[in-house]
Write a protein that holds these residues in place. Structure first.
Motif, PDB file in Angstrom:
ATOM      1  N   TRP A 177       0.825  -1.205   0.000  1.00  0.00           N
ATOM      2  CA  TRP A 177       0.000   0.000   0.000  1.00  0.00           C
ATOM      3  C   TRP A 177       0.861   1.256   0.000  1.00  0.00           C
ATOM      4  CZ3 TRP A 177      -5.456   0.187   0.304  1.00  0.00           C
ATOM      5  CH2 TRP A 177      -6.073  -1.069   0.404  1.00  0.00           C
ATOM      6  N   LEU A 178       0.432   2.229  -0.772  1.00  0.00           N
ATOM      7  CA  LEU A 178       1.005   3.571  -0.763  1.00  0.00           C
ATOM      8  C   LEU A 178      -0.098   4.512  -0.313  1.00  0.00           C
ATOM      9  CD1 LEU A 178       3.214   5.669  -1.501  1.00  0.00           C
ATOM     10  CD2 LEU A 178       2.266   5.684  -3.813  1.00  0.00           C
ATOM     11  N   GLU A 179       0.176   5.285   0.731  1.00  0.00           N
ATOM     12  CA  GLU A 179      -0.834   6.192   1.267  1.00  0.00           C
ATOM     13  C   GLU A 179      -0.273   7.595   1.437  1.00  0.00           C
ATOM     14  OE1 GLU A 179      -3.427   4.979   4.443  1.00  0.00           O
ATOM     15  OE2 GLU A 179      -2.617   2.944   4.399  1.00  0.00           O
ATOM     16  N   THR A 180      -1.135   8.582   1.251  1.00  0.00           N
ATOM     17  CA  THR A 180      -0.830   9.963   1.610  1.00  0.00           C
ATOM     18  C   THR A 180      -2.015  10.476   2.429  1.00  0.00           C
ATOM     19  OG1 THR A 180      -1.900  11.154  -0.228  1.00  0.00           O
ATOM     20  CG2 THR A 180       0.277  10.187  -0.660  1.00  0.00           C
ATOM     21  N   ASP A 181      -1.979  11.733   2.784  1.00  0.00           N
ATOM     22  CA  ASP A 181      -3.104  12.302   3.524  1.00  0.00           C
ATOM     23  C   ASP A 181      -4.356  12.415   2.660  1.00  0.00           C
ATOM     24  OD1 ASP A 181      -1.520  12.550   5.751  1.00  0.00           O
ATOM     25  OD2 ASP A 181      -1.028  14.662   5.400  1.00  0.00           O
ATOM     26  N   TYR A 182      -4.206  12.223   1.333  1.00  0.00           N
ATOM     27  CA  TYR A 182      -5.319  12.436   0.414  1.00  0.00           C
ATOM     28  C   TYR A 182      -5.862  11.163  -0.223  1.00  0.00           C
ATOM     29  CZ  TYR A 182      -3.660  17.203   0.890  1.00  0.00           C
ATOM     30  OH  TYR A 182      -3.270  18.412   1.410  1.00  0.00           O
ATOM     31  N   PHE A 183      -5.052  10.122  -0.317  1.00  0.00           N
ATOM     32  CA  PHE A 183      -5.528   8.903  -0.956  1.00  0.00           C
ATOM     33  C   PHE A 183      -4.727   7.700  -0.468  1.00  0.00           C
ATOM     34  CE2 PHE A 183      -1.985  10.024  -3.738  1.00  0.00           C
ATOM     35  CZ  PHE A 183      -1.391   8.792  -3.982  1.00  0.00           C
ATOM     36  N   SER A 184      -5.246   6.517  -0.777  1.00  0.00           N
ATOM     37  CA  SER A 184      -4.498   5.276  -0.581  1.00  0.00           C
ATOM     38  C   SER A 184      -4.658   4.436  -1.838  1.00  0.00           C
ATOM     39  CB  SER A 184      -5.013   4.505   0.641  1.00  0.00           C
ATOM     40  OG  SER A 184      -6.351   4.097   0.454  1.00  0.00           O
ATOM     41  N   MET A 185      -3.657   3.618  -2.140  1.00  0.00           N
ATOM     42  CA  MET A 185      -3.716   2.734  -3.297  1.00  0.00           C
ATOM     43  C   MET A 185      -2.870   1.504  -3.012  1.00  0.00           C
ATOM     44  SD  MET A 185      -1.005   4.264  -6.067  1.00  0.00           S
ATOM     45  CE  MET A 185      -0.635   2.576  -6.590  1.00  0.00           C
ATOM     46  N   TYR A 186      -3.153   0.433  -3.743  1.00  0.00           N
ATOM     47  CA  TYR A 186      -2.355  -0.769  -3.556  1.00  0.00           C
ATOM     48  C   TYR A 186      -1.991  -1.388  -4.895  1.00  0.00           C
ATOM     49  CZ  TYR A 186      -6.729  -3.379  -4.371  1.00  0.00           C
ATOM     50  OH  TYR A 186      -7.884  -3.880  -4.916  1.00  0.00           O
ATOM     51  N   LEU A 187      -0.893  -2.160  -4.875  1.00  0.00           N
ATOM     52  CA  LEU A 187      -0.426  -2.956  -6.002  1.00  0.00           C
ATOM     53  C   LEU A 187       0.090  -4.274  -5.425  1.00  0.00           C
ATOM     54  CD1 LEU A 187       1.490  -0.309  -8.166  1.00  0.00           C
ATOM     55  CD2 LEU A 187      -0.660  -1.435  -8.762  1.00  0.00           C
ATOM     56  N   PRO A 188       0.308  -5.293  -6.255  1.00  0.00           N
ATOM     57  CA  PRO A 188       0.806  -6.569  -5.734  1.00  0.00           C
ATOM     58  C   PRO A 188       2.063  -6.402  -4.888  1.00  0.00           C
ATOM     59  CG  PRO A 188       0.107  -6.836  -7.998  1.00  0.00           C
ATOM     60  CD  PRO A 188       0.028  -5.358  -7.707  1.00  0.00           C
ATOM     61  N   GLY A 189       2.071  -7.061  -3.730  1.00  0.00           N
ATOM     62  CA  GLY A 189       3.176  -6.906  -2.795  1.00  0.00           C
ATOM     63  C   GLY A 189       4.363  -7.801  -3.065  1.00  0.00           C
ATOM     64  N   ASP A 190       4.228  -8.754  -3.993  1.00  0.00           N
ATOM     65  CA  ASP A 190       5.340  -9.659  -4.286  1.00  0.00           C
ATOM     66  C   ASP A 190       6.138  -9.216  -5.505  1.00  0.00           C
ATOM     67  OD1 ASP A 190       3.188 -10.173  -5.982  1.00  0.00           O
ATOM     68  OD2 ASP A 190       3.748 -12.279  -6.260  1.00  0.00           O
ATOM     69  N   ILE A 191       5.844  -8.025  -6.019  1.00  0.00           N
ATOM     70  CA  ILE A 191       6.560  -7.474  -7.171  1.00  0.00           C
ATOM     71  C   ILE A 191       7.256  -6.188  -6.738  1.00  0.00           C
ATOM     72  CG2 ILE A 191       6.348  -6.573  -9.515  1.00  0.00           C
ATOM     73  CD1 ILE A 191       3.862  -8.271  -9.860  1.00  0.00           C
ATOM     74  N   GLU A 192       8.482  -6.011  -7.194  1.00  0.00           N
ATOM     75  CA  GLU A 192       9.281  -4.851  -6.796  1.00  0.00           C
ATOM     76  C   GLU A 192       8.867  -3.617  -7.593  1.00  0.00           C
ATOM     77  OE1 GLU A 192      14.026  -3.877  -6.022  1.00  0.00           O
ATOM     78  OE2 GLU A 192      13.411  -5.608  -7.210  1.00  0.00           O
ATOM     79  N   TRP A 193       8.261  -2.650  -6.913  1.00  0.00           N
ATOM     80  CA  TRP A 193       7.898  -1.391  -7.559  1.00  0.00           C
ATOM     81  C   TRP A 193       8.260  -0.233  -6.643  1.00  0.00           C
ATOM     82  CZ3 TRP A 193       4.045   1.481  -5.077  1.00  0.00           C
ATOM     83  CH2 TRP A 193       3.197   0.787  -4.204  1.00  0.00           C
ATOM     84  N   GLU A 194       8.250   0.951  -7.185  1.00  0.00           N
ATOM     85  CA  GLU A 194       8.671   2.121  -6.425  1.00  0.00           C
ATOM     86  C   GLU A 194       7.852   3.338  -6.819  1.00  0.00           C
ATOM     87  OE1 GLU A 194      12.642   1.811  -8.214  1.00  0.00           O
ATOM     88  OE2 GLU A 194      12.479   3.962  -8.619  1.00  0.00           O
TER      89      GLU A 194
END
Length: 251
Positions: free
Chosen positions: A131-148
């Motif tokens: 999960w990537l979160e900020t004060d304005y939104f949250s989102m998710y992508l597969p956790g077993d893949i390397e992303w940035e």
């Protein structure tokens, strides 16, 4: 902020075109760092809050010392420029850095708080997702893949597939950009969707239209497509996709 959704047009481009080598330049004034762990690699900015410069005339000086002296001026900032405050030095001066990356002190009486899509940015892993979160939104992508992620500017966060990016193929998966309600500048982009809406902003998901991974690497191709398949569900206007939208606007 109350989350809302409205009907906007949606465009899609053909992703899997002929290979196009591309390197991307990071536009953020902040210095970025990456780390590898159980969750994806994340490129993060220095801890700071964004402010907009507001002066009646002249300029606001970035100074080497927290004092008014013509000899300690490092850079001139003008109304509308962004300054990132890391901490308050005293009742008058704050320490931080400008959009050019110049660090120093400014008179904080000439700063007003600016919108920053990356405010409170953080990451965590849960139920196989990252999960990537900020004060304005949250989102998710597969956790077993390397992303940035990369904080490009105060309105923009870019998500990339790390292995392809490191191999020189871009790795761009999706860019999230916050637009004012009066701004429809995204309408002419070749591939985008409305990820989510708040009372203040429209969050637009912008997708690549060319190959962003090594087409000769089957592993990269499979992992990239998995990331993209999730990212392309960021569409609050499509009833079917909205039920499984990985992007959520915070109220």
């Amino acid at each position: 902020m109350e989350a809302r959704c409205c009907k906007d047009s949606r465009k899609r481009g053909n992703l899997f075109m002929a290979k196009k080598f591309r390197k991307y330049l990071l536009l953020s004034p902040a210095m970025l760092a990456a780390f590898v762990s159980a969750v994806p690699v994340m490129a993060e900015t220095k801890a700071a809050d964004a402010y907009t410069v507001k002066v009646e005339s002249g300029y606001l000086a970035v100074r080497s010392e927290p004092s008014f002296d013509a000899e300690n001026e490092l850079e001139a900032l003008y109304t509308g420029d962004i300054f990132y405050v890391m901490y308050d030095e005293d009742d008058t001066y704050a320490y931080g850095y400008s959009e050019s990356g110049k660090e120093g002190y400014v008179n904080k009486n000439y700063l007003v708080e600016a919108y920053n899509i990356a405010s409170g940015i953080r990451t965590h892993a849960s139920e196989g997702m990252a999960w990537l979160e900020t004060d304005y939104f949250s989102m998710y992508l597969p956790g077993d893949i390397e992303w940035e992620y990369e904080v490009v500017d105060n309105e923009t966060i870019r998500i990339s597939y790390t292995p392809a990016k490191e191999d020189g193929y871009g790795g761009h998966v999706v860019t999230i950009k916050a637009y004012d309600w009066s701004d429809n500048g995204y309408a002419d982009l070749p591939s985008w969707s409305v990820a989510g809406l708040s009372n203040e902003k429209k969050f637009i998901a912008i997708y690549p239209t060319d190959v962003q991974f090594n087409p000769e690497d089957a592993g990269q191709a499979a992992e990239y497509r998995r990331l993209l398949e999730v990212a392309e569900r960021m569409d609050c206007e499509d009833e079917k996709l909205a039920k499984d939208n990985p992007f959520d606007v915070k109220e």
